[in-house]
Write a protein that holds these residues in place. Structure first.
Motif, PDB file in Angstrom:
ATOM      1  N   LYS A 142      -3.481  22.474 -16.332  1.00 43.36           N
ATOM      2  CA  LYS A 142      -2.223  22.473 -15.576  1.00 43.36           C
ATOM      3  C   LYS A 142      -1.994  23.293 -14.628  1.00 43.36           C
ATOM      4  CE  LYS A 142      -0.062  21.313 -20.068  1.00 43.36           C
ATOM      5  NZ  LYS A 142       0.645  21.974 -21.443  1.00 43.36           N
ATOM      6  N   GLY A 143      -2.990  24.119 -14.155  1.00 38.42           N
ATOM      7  CA  GLY A 143      -2.888  25.191 -13.209  1.00 38.42           C
ATOM      8  C   GLY A 143      -3.260  24.494 -11.690  1.00 38.42           C
ATOM      9  N   VAL A 144      -3.155  23.250 -11.508  1.00 36.11           N
ATOM     10  CA  VAL A 144      -3.311  22.637 -10.287  1.00 36.11           C
ATOM     11  C   VAL A 144      -2.176  21.926  -9.900  1.00 36.11           C
ATOM     12  CG1 VAL A 144      -4.636  20.951  -8.950  1.00 36.11           C
ATOM     13  CG2 VAL A 144      -5.986  22.156 -10.750  1.00 36.11           C
ATOM     14  N   VAL A 145      -1.494  22.288  -8.685  1.00 37.44           N
ATOM     15  CA  VAL A 145      -0.358  21.799  -8.178  1.00 37.44           C
ATOM     16  C   VAL A 145      -0.531  21.173  -6.612  1.00 37.44           C
ATOM     17  CG1 VAL A 145       2.120  22.060  -7.751  1.00 37.44           C
ATOM     18  CG2 VAL A 145       1.040  23.714  -9.310  1.00 37.44           C
ATOM     19  N   ILE A 146      -0.238  19.932  -6.584  1.00 36.92           N
ATOM     20  CA  ILE A 146      -0.331  19.182  -5.405  1.00 36.92           C
ATOM     21  C   ILE A 146       1.031  19.273  -4.643  1.00 36.92           C
ATOM     22  CG2 ILE A 146      -1.135  16.916  -4.325  1.00 36.92           C
ATOM     23  CD1 ILE A 146      -3.002  16.613  -6.529  1.00 36.92           C
ATOM     24  N   CYS A 147       0.969  20.057  -3.597  1.00 36.09           N
ATOM     25  CA  CYS A 147       2.131  20.345  -3.073  1.00 36.09           C
ATOM     26  C   CYS A 147       2.549  19.547  -1.709  1.00 36.09           C
ATOM     27  CB  CYS A 147       2.448  21.693  -2.642  1.00 36.09           C
ATOM     28  SG  CYS A 147       1.732  22.767  -4.002  1.00 36.09           S
ATOM     29  N   GLN A 148       3.648  18.652  -1.822  1.00 32.40           N
ATOM     30  CA  GLN A 148       3.799  18.110  -0.610  1.00 32.40           C
ATOM     31  C   GLN A 148       4.788  18.688   0.749  1.00 32.40           C
ATOM     32  OE1 GLN A 148       2.678  15.031  -0.715  1.00 32.40           O
ATOM     33  NE2 GLN A 148       2.094  14.908  -2.905  1.00 32.40           N
ATOM     34  N   SER A 149       5.295  20.041   0.211  1.00 33.08           N
ATOM     35  CA  SER A 149       5.895  20.425   1.429  1.00 33.08           C
ATOM     36  C   SER A 149       5.973  21.946   1.187  1.00 33.08           C
ATOM     37  CB  SER A 149       7.280  20.017   1.276  1.00 33.08           C
ATOM     38  OG  SER A 149       8.002  20.630   0.104  1.00 33.08           O
ATOM     39  N   GLU A 150       6.382  22.861   2.166  1.00 34.30           N
ATOM     40  CA  GLU A 150       6.019  24.135   2.123  1.00 34.30           C
ATOM     41  C   GLU A 150       7.181  24.608   0.812  1.00 34.30           C
ATOM     42  OE1 GLU A 150       7.206  26.223   5.739  1.00 34.30           O
ATOM     43  OE2 GLU A 150       7.917  28.106   4.718  1.00 34.30           O
ATOM     44  N   GLY A 151       8.048  23.969   0.671  1.00 35.86           N
ATOM     45  CA  GLY A 151       8.832  24.616  -0.541  1.00 35.86           C
ATOM     46  C   GLY A 151       8.315  24.465  -1.713  1.00 35.86           C
ATOM     47  N   GLU A 152       7.556  23.186  -1.977  1.00 29.28           N
ATOM     48  CA  GLU A 152       6.674  23.219  -3.197  1.00 29.28           C
ATOM     49  C   GLU A 152       5.675  24.067  -3.418  1.00 29.28           C
ATOM     50  OE1 GLU A 152       7.443  18.207  -3.359  1.00 29.28           O
ATOM     51  OE2 GLU A 152       5.402  18.957  -4.196  1.00 29.28           O
ATOM     52  N   ALA A 153       5.162  24.083  -2.264  1.00 28.05           N
ATOM     53  CA  ALA A 153       3.985  25.236  -2.269  1.00 28.05           C
ATOM     54  C   ALA A 153       4.515  26.587  -2.611  1.00 28.05           C
ATOM     55  CB  ALA A 153       3.358  25.379  -0.833  1.00 28.05           C
ATOM     56  N   ALA A 154       5.763  26.999  -2.192  1.00 28.97           N
ATOM     57  CA  ALA A 154       6.292  28.299  -2.305  1.00 28.97           C
ATOM     58  C   ALA A 154       6.604  28.548  -3.650  1.00 28.97           C
ATOM     59  CB  ALA A 154       7.708  28.475  -1.342  1.00 28.97           C
ATOM     60  N   GLY A 155       6.942  27.162  -4.303  1.00 30.06           N
ATOM     61  CA  GLY A 155       7.468  27.152  -5.833  1.00 30.06           C
ATOM     62  C   GLY A 155       6.214  27.424  -6.732  1.00 30.06           C
ATOM     63  N   ALA A 156       5.142  26.682  -6.133  1.00 36.25           N
ATOM     64  CA  ALA A 156       3.996  26.836  -7.026  1.00 36.25           C
ATOM     65  C   ALA A 156       3.184  28.374  -7.028  1.00 36.25           C
ATOM     66  CB  ALA A 156       2.896  25.898  -6.520  1.00 36.25           C
ATOM     67  N   VAL A 157       3.129  28.818  -5.678  1.00 33.29           N
ATOM     68  CA  VAL A 157       2.645  29.932  -5.669  1.00 33.29           C
ATOM     69  C   VAL A 157       3.498  31.182  -6.299  1.00 33.29           C
ATOM     70  CG1 VAL A 157       2.368  32.087  -3.861  1.00 33.29           C
ATOM     71  CG2 VAL A 157       1.488  29.691  -3.364  1.00 33.29           C
ATOM     72  N   HIS A 158       4.857  31.061  -6.292  1.00 32.46           N
ATOM     73  CA  HIS A 158       5.731  31.974  -6.695  1.00 32.46           C
ATOM     74  C   HIS A 158       5.325  31.872  -8.468  1.00 32.46           C
ATOM     75  CE1 HIS A 158       9.737  33.832  -8.042  1.00 32.46           C
ATOM     76  NE2 HIS A 158       9.475  34.448  -6.878  1.00 32.46           N
ATOM     77  N   GLY A 159       5.547  30.525  -8.993  1.00 33.15           N
ATOM     78  CA  GLY A 159       5.094  30.576 -10.329  1.00 33.15           C
ATOM     79  C   GLY A 159       3.967  30.975 -10.779  1.00 33.15           C
ATOM     80  N   MET A 160       2.943  30.940 -10.095  1.00 29.92           N
ATOM     81  CA  MET A 160       1.593  31.549 -10.379  1.00 29.92           C
ATOM     82  C   MET A 160       1.512  33.127 -10.484  1.00 29.92           C
ATOM     83  SD  MET A 160      -1.007  28.724  -9.292  1.00 29.92           S
ATOM     84  CE  MET A 160      -0.792  27.009  -9.444  1.00 29.92           C
ATOM     85  N   MET A 161       1.804  33.507  -9.220  1.00 32.75           N
ATOM     86  CA  MET A 161       1.553  34.750  -8.924  1.00 32.75           C
ATOM     87  C   MET A 161       2.772  35.855  -9.357  1.00 32.75           C
ATOM     88  SD  MET A 161      -0.681  34.405  -5.453  1.00 32.75           S
ATOM     89  CE  MET A 161      -1.863  35.364  -5.938  1.00 32.75           C
ATOM     90  N   VAL A 162       3.948  35.401  -9.194  1.00 29.65           N
ATOM     91  CA  VAL A 162       5.128  36.431  -9.447  1.00 29.65           C
ATOM     92  C   VAL A 162       5.575  36.134 -10.895  1.00 29.65           C
ATOM     93  CG1 VAL A 162       7.459  36.956  -8.530  1.00 29.65           C
ATOM     94  CG2 VAL A 162       5.710  36.293  -6.940  1.00 29.65           C
ATOM     95  N   GLU A 163       6.001  34.907 -11.186  1.00 28.68           N
ATOM     96  CA  GLU A 163       6.562  34.616 -12.601  1.00 28.68           C
ATOM     97  C   GLU A 163       5.360  34.789 -13.592  1.00 28.68           C
ATOM     98  OE1 GLU A 163       8.552  30.898 -12.733  1.00 28.68           O
ATOM     99  OE2 GLU A 163       9.282  31.362 -10.624  1.00 28.68           O
ATOM    100  N   GLY A 164       3.999  34.757 -13.200  1.00 31.55           N
ATOM    101  CA  GLY A 164       2.872  34.618 -14.233  1.00 31.55           C
ATOM    102  C   GLY A 164       3.156  33.486 -15.049  1.00 31.55           C
ATOM    103  N   ARG A 165       3.286  32.386 -14.749  1.00 34.83           N
ATOM    104  CA  ARG A 165       3.072  31.230 -15.594  1.00 34.83           C
ATOM    105  C   ARG A 165       2.070  30.946 -16.270  1.00 34.83           C
ATOM    106  NH1 ARG A 165       5.541  26.559 -12.115  1.00 34.83           N
ATOM    107  NH2 ARG A 165       7.214  27.961 -11.725  1.00 34.83           N
ATOM    108  N   PHE A 166       0.838  31.288 -15.774  1.00 30.57           N
ATOM    109  CA  PHE A 166      -0.358  31.255 -16.317  1.00 30.57           C
ATOM    110  C   PHE A 166      -1.015  32.475 -16.851  1.00 30.57           C
ATOM    111  CE2 PHE A 166       0.147  27.449 -13.508  1.00 30.57           C
ATOM    112  CZ  PHE A 166       0.258  26.637 -14.498  1.00 30.57           C
TER     113      PHE A 166
END
Ligand code: AMP
Ligand code: GLY
Length: 427
Positions: A152-176
């Motif tokens: 589940k650690g791969v996110v295909i981002c269609q926009s800057e907003g989606e990319a920001a959400g993915a990066v934030h989820g992984m690196m700030v919220e520590g989702r994984f």
């Protein structure tokens, strides 16, 4: 030989059933196994990730060989722990398992040795990652957690907003968890995907028959990514010419690169490939058999599985026969309603005989998440069963697998109805 298989899914059931055919095997054990695997091997209640307990049990019970099938015990060094007790094992040691356990490691390896893959950059901070994504300004962009994340650690981002959400989820919220403390930002590639599992002893590499996974939960490749909802083999996009090219540009160079880095890879190396307009590229490596790829690949294996496994450990793969049939195989996964999100377990499964197989035959039922209860089986996981069939043609294999899948019932049963459709269209 007394052989222990570590793990508890459909992949492990397929390995157990193929090992059972080997005249070299005198005793077969699986830890922890599951309800259906118990019909084919003695199940031992030790968690697959409990490295110390597993190594101790294998030594106390005089196992001659251990097959470590899942990624997490490999990444935790189970093969190293077994070696310390003098027990040979199938699978890479901890250092070599990094080829899957760290995407930064595998991407840097490919870059250093000229192995074709998507262009990328590795980041240890969210601000740098986002600055790069903004400057690059090309969508879709692919954001990957560095470490293991259950697919589940791969996110295909269609926009800057989606990319920001993915990066934030992984690196700030520590989702994984720690797996997301580093991220890989990668170029989006297109083309048919092919899975190639290969035996390797660190020098020689012998690919198995190719296969095609179906990762999304719903028909038409819609819905979230799963561990895999079905597979077919061989993969029609993977022509003999493409196989020769992949051997020269990807398979042998990868095995040689790992040896040159001082961590030769032994066991099963899984090449997740994309056949792009610019040629074949590596999407990912796995340090193990794929699941559910194994449920179509091993049924087509004609030579002895244990002999091939032992050859990867002994360094004798060049002299060892690895042969596959020219038939086709298909596997349809029956999942719990809600998977890969939350789902209920403990649902009674109807249609299976006491051995966990279909009384009418025609397919093999690989148990992924089942428990024995009251003389029958109940669901115990997201992916519950893989119904697999082999035949002279892919349409016949698919028809047999779907007939079998239709005769098994449990509350909330979910399956894709289009496994193999793209493969059929490609032919
Ligand atoms: P992975 O977990 O690395 O196998 O990625 C899961 C899925 O995401 C793959 O099977 C691909 O379908 C997709 N994917 C991963 N990386 C890329 C990429 N660079 N370009 C396009 N799709 C990708
Ligand atoms: N089916 C994909 C995997 O085993 O990683």
């Amino acid at each position: 030989m007394k052989v222990l298989v570590v793990g508890s899914g459909g992949r492990e059931h397929a390995i157990v059933r193929k090992l059972k055919e080997s005249p070299l095997v005198s005793g077969l054990y699986c830890a922890p196994g599951n309800g259906g695997i118990a019909a084919d091997a003695v199940c031992v209640p030790i968690k697959a990730t409990d490295v110390a307990a597993m190594a101790a049990w294998a030594a106390e019970n005089a196992m001659d060989y251990v097959v470590v099938a899942p990624d997490d015990p490999l990444a935790l060094g189970m093969v190293d722990a077994l070696a310390q007790k003098g027990i040979p094992a199938f699978g890479p040691n901890r250092a070599a398992a990094r080829i899957e356990a760290s995407k930064a490691f595998s991407k840097d390896l490919m870059a250093k040795y000229g192995i074709p893959t998507a262009r990328y950059k590795v980041f240890t901070g969210p601000d740098e990652a986002m600055a790069y994504i903004r400057a690059r300004n090309e969508y879709p962009v692919v954001v990957k957690a560095d470490g293991l994340a259950l697919g589940k650690g791969v996110v295909i981002c269609q926009s800057e907003g989606e990319a920001a959400g993915a990066v934030h989820g992984m690196m700030v919220e520590g989702r994984f968890g720690a797996s997301g403390s580093r991220v890989v930002v990668e170029q989006f590639l297109t083309g048919p995907e092919v899975s190639v599992l290969a035996f390797t002893d660190g020098k020689t590499v012998k690919p198995m028959v190719s296969s095609m996974d179906h990762k999304r939960a719903l028909d038409g490749d819609a819905g979230p990514n799963t561990g895999g909802m079905g597979t077919v083999a061989p993969n029609p996009f993977y022509t003999p010419a493409m196989a020769a090219r992949c051997m020269k540009e990807i398979f042998q160079p990868t095995v040689d690169a790992m040896a040159a880095e001082g961590c030769p890879f032994t066991g099963c190396l899984y090449f997740g490939l994309m056949l792009t307009p610019d040629g074949p590229k590596v999407i990912e490596y796995n340090c193990r058999f794929g699941d559910p790829e194994t449920q179509v690949v091993l049924p087509l294996m004609e030579s002895d599985l244990l002999a091939a496994m032992l050859a990867t450990t002994n360094g004798t793969l060049a002299e060892t026969e690895v042969r596959f049939s020219a038939q086709s195989a298909a596997c349809v996964v029956l999942a719990s309603g809600g998977y890969p999100g939350s789902y209920e377990t403990g649902k009674a499964i109807a249609g299976l005989g006491p051995d966990g197989q279909l009384p009418g035959g025609g397919c093999t039922v690989y148990h992924a998440g089942t428990r024995a209860e009251g003389g029958g089986f109940v669901t115990a996981g997201g992916r519950v069963l893989g119904v697999s069939a082999a035949a002279g043609t892919l349409p016949d294999a698919l028809a047999a697998a779907y007939a079998g899948a239709g005769s098994i019932r449990f509350e909330g049963k979910h399956l894709r109805t289009d496994i193999g459709r793209r493969a059929l269209e490609a032919r």
